[in-house]
Design a protein around this motif. Structure first.
Motif, short mmCIF file in Angstrom:
data_model
loop_
_atom_site.label_atom_id
_atom_site.label_comp_id
_atom_site.label_asym_id
_atom_site.label_seq_id
_atom_site.Cartn_x
_atom_site.Cartn_y
_atom_site.Cartn_z
N ILE A 34 0.83 -1.20 0.00
CA ILE A 34 0.00 0.00 0.00
C ILE A 34 0.87 1.25 0.00
CG2 ILE A 34 -1.71 1.30 1.33
CD1 ILE A 34 -2.75 -1.36 2.40
N SER A 35 1.98 1.21 0.74
CA SER A 35 2.84 2.38 0.87
C SER A 35 3.38 2.83 -0.48
CB SER A 35 4.00 2.08 1.82
OG SER A 35 4.75 0.95 1.38
N ALA A 42 0.71 4.70 -2.38
CA ALA A 42 0.59 6.05 -1.84
C ALA A 42 1.69 6.96 -2.37
CB ALA A 42 0.62 6.01 -0.31
N GLU A 43 2.92 6.46 -2.42
CA GLU A 43 4.04 7.26 -2.93
C GLU A 43 3.88 7.60 -4.40
OE1 GLU A 43 7.56 5.13 -2.06
OE2 GLU A 43 7.44 5.46 0.11
N LEU A 44 3.18 6.74 -5.13
CA LEU A 44 2.95 6.99 -6.55
C LEU A 44 1.77 7.94 -6.80
CD1 LEU A 44 3.52 3.33 -7.76
CD2 LEU A 44 4.91 5.31 -8.42
N GLY A 45 1.13 8.40 -5.73
CA GLY A 45 0.08 9.39 -5.87
C GLY A 45 -1.33 8.85 -5.92
N ALA A 46 -1.51 7.55 -5.64
CA ALA A 46 -2.87 6.99 -5.66
C ALA A 46 -3.71 7.62 -4.56
CB ALA A 46 -2.81 5.48 -5.49
N GLU A 47 -4.95 7.92 -4.89
CA GLU A 47 -5.89 8.49 -3.92
C GLU A 47 -6.96 7.49 -3.50
OE1 GLU A 47 -6.52 12.90 -5.49
OE2 GLU A 47 -6.28 11.42 -7.11
N LEU A 63 2.01 -14.74 9.10
CA LEU A 63 1.78 -13.98 10.32
C LEU A 63 2.49 -12.62 10.26
CD1 LEU A 63 2.16 -16.75 13.06
CD2 LEU A 63 0.04 -15.68 12.25
N LEU A 64 3.74 -12.63 9.80
CA LEU A 64 4.49 -11.39 9.71
C LEU A 64 3.89 -10.43 8.69
CD1 LEU A 64 8.13 -12.83 9.83
CD2 LEU A 64 6.96 -11.57 11.63
N SER A 65 3.55 -10.95 7.51
CA SER A 65 3.01 -10.09 6.46
C SER A 65 1.64 -9.55 6.82
CB SER A 65 2.95 -10.85 5.13
OG SER A 65 2.12 -11.99 5.22
N ASN A 66 0.81 -10.33 7.50
CA ASN A 66 -0.51 -9.85 7.90
C ASN A 66 -0.41 -8.77 8.96
OD1 ASN A 66 -1.87 -11.50 6.13
ND2 ASN A 66 -2.24 -13.13 7.62
N ALA A 67 0.58 -8.88 9.86
CA ALA A 67 0.79 -7.83 10.85
C ALA A 67 1.16 -6.52 10.18
CB ALA A 67 1.87 -8.25 11.85
N ARG A 68 2.01 -6.57 9.15
CA ARG A 68 2.38 -5.37 8.41
C ARG A 68 1.17 -4.79 7.69
NH1 ARG A 68 6.73 -2.65 5.60
NH2 ARG A 68 5.64 -0.90 4.64
N LEU A 69 0.34 -5.65 7.12
CA LEU A 69 -0.85 -5.16 6.42
C LEU A 69 -1.79 -4.45 7.37
CD1 LEU A 69 -2.77 -4.87 4.06
CD2 LEU A 69 -3.50 -7.24 4.41
N ARG A 70 -2.03 -5.03 8.53
CA ARG A 70 -2.92 -4.39 9.49
C ARG A 70 -2.38 -3.03 9.92
NH1 ARG A 70 -2.79 -9.58 11.74
NH2 ARG A 70 -1.61 -8.84 13.56
N GLU A 72 -4.07 0.74 9.21
CA GLU A 72 -4.27 1.71 10.30
C GLU A 72 -3.55 3.02 10.00
OE1 GLU A 72 -5.80 3.02 13.97
OE2 GLU A 72 -6.29 1.34 12.64
N ARG A 73 -2.38 2.91 9.39
CA ARG A 73 -1.60 4.11 9.10
C ARG A 73 -2.25 4.99 8.04
NH1 ARG A 73 4.48 4.28 6.38
NH2 ARG A 73 4.72 6.55 6.44
N TYR A 74 -2.74 4.37 6.94
CA TYR A 74 -3.21 5.14 5.79
C TYR A 74 -4.71 5.38 5.79
CZ TYR A 74 1.42 4.62 3.76
OH TYR A 74 2.77 4.69 3.53
#
Length: 361
Positions: free
Chosen positions: A184-185, A188-193, A225-232, A236-238
């Motif tokens: 997702i990040s 976002a950096e590429l300008g997606a809204e 487990l690791l990748s799902n934690a990053r996704l969550r 929350e961040r975006y």
């Protein structure tokens, strides 16, 4: 001959499809794409890693039509484990003896990509395609937006220790899902809204319905487990900065990423779940496609559509300079912060590609 890029004539938000990794669960994304295409929802840009890179590369070079999804369905129906992971006793033994940096040769996945890829250069896709990999030498994420398309997809899909890493312009690249399985990040950096998140796994998954069958299944589950934690954490961040639509990753039988024998079930379940979500009144209300007189305003606060699909309306514009977030609360565990390692992203745009297992001498 370069393909014409699709022009955006409507004053619509820049829309990105973000496709995660997931091995055999990539079939879920094909079902999601059918529902999106049927509702005339198409991407302006595609951002993907791992198995998502194969799906994104497929649709980025073909017409925006259901026939394209029919072809993608056929690919997943015919795919078997040995096509992607053709285990060789010689390679496995060499890997265990530290004579090779991988356990499975890449000839299977290379041939799969070659057979279905319709462009040679990544920059020549009809829909801009950005693939995320990870540089083992520098410890940074790398976004590939140009160069040899086949090698870029190979690099973003090279599961560490399982498939051989790929050399690209001095970078030793592996599967981007190692650090950012649902990038997702980068969108976002590429300008997606407006971002449609096509995660091949339920981000709330933690336990297993049955014990792992072997070491590979156990390792894959730990990775999930690791990748799902990053996704969550990224959701929350975006959520307050972007318009996120997280599609439901329907997997009713809990098919594991190493099992390629249930493609039709995953295709059907994902298609039905996403179709139901896109027809939900609260989703239509958020997009403005509704009859206000018949809409129940009490539902406008509903955030979850079905079991997994969550949509957050934008509340403020994306700041010009994003500050790295050192910690993010998990939606379902607000008292347990998750620390993120936000290493700088390196963008590689080069035509010098090689998949040799060692640096050129």
């Amino acid at each position: 001959m370069p393909m014409l890029r699709i022009a955006r004539n409507k004053p619509e938000p820049l829309t990105a499809f973000v496709l995660s990794g997931g091995a055999s669960l990539g079939a879920i994304q094909a079902g999601m794409l059918r529902a999106l295409y049927e509702h005339q929802i198409f991407p302006d840009i595609l951002v993907a890693t791992s198995a998502g890179s194969l799906n994104a590369g497929f649709i980025a070079t073909r017409p925006r039509a259901i026939e394209t999804i029919d072809e993608l369905y056929a690919v997943w129906r015919g795919l078997r484990r040995e096509h992607v992971f053709p285990v060789s006793v010689r390679t496995v033994l060499a890997g265990v003896a530290n004579q090779r940096d991988h356990l499975v040769p890449d000839r299977g996945i290379r041939e799969l990509i070659r057979r279905h890829l319709q462009v040679d250069e990544l920059a020549n896709t009809a829909v801009p395609l950005h693939l995320v990999a990870f540089d083992l030498l520098t410890g940074t994420e790398v976004r590939l937006s140009s160069g040899a398309a086949l090698d870029a997809i190979l690099a973003s899909s090279a599961i560490p220790s399982v498939l051989p890493p790929v050399w690209i312009d001095g970078a030793l690249l592996v599967d981007g899902g190692v650090v950012n399985n649902t990038p997702i990040s980068h969108a976002a950096e590429l300008g997606a809204e407006r971002i449609y998140v096509l995660a091949a796994d339920d981000p709330t998954t933690r336990g297993l319905s049955r014990p792992p069958r072997g070491a590979l299944d156990a390792a894959v589950h730990a990775f999930r487990l690791l990748s799902n934690a990053r996704l969550r954490a990224d959701i929350e961040r975006y959520r307050s900065e972007l318009e996120l639509i997280v599609l439901p990753a329907a997997n009713p039988s809990d098919v594991q990423p190493t099992d390629f024998t249930h493609a039709q079930e995953l295709l059907d379940a994902a298609y039905q779940a996403v179709s139901q979500m896109l027809q939900d009144e609260s989703y239509l209300f958020s997009r403005g496609d509704h009859n206000a007189s018949s809409f129940n305003l009490d539902r406008t606060d509903a955030r979850w559509l079905g079991r997994l699909s969550e949509r957050w309306p934008p509340t403020r514009s994306l700041p010009r300079n994003r500050r790295p977030m050192a910690r993010a609360a998990l939606p379902d565990e607000p008292d347990r912060p998750l620390r993120l390692s936000l290493a700088p992203v390196k963008v590689v745009e080069s035509d010098a590609f090689s998949d040799r297992p060692h640096p050129p001498g």
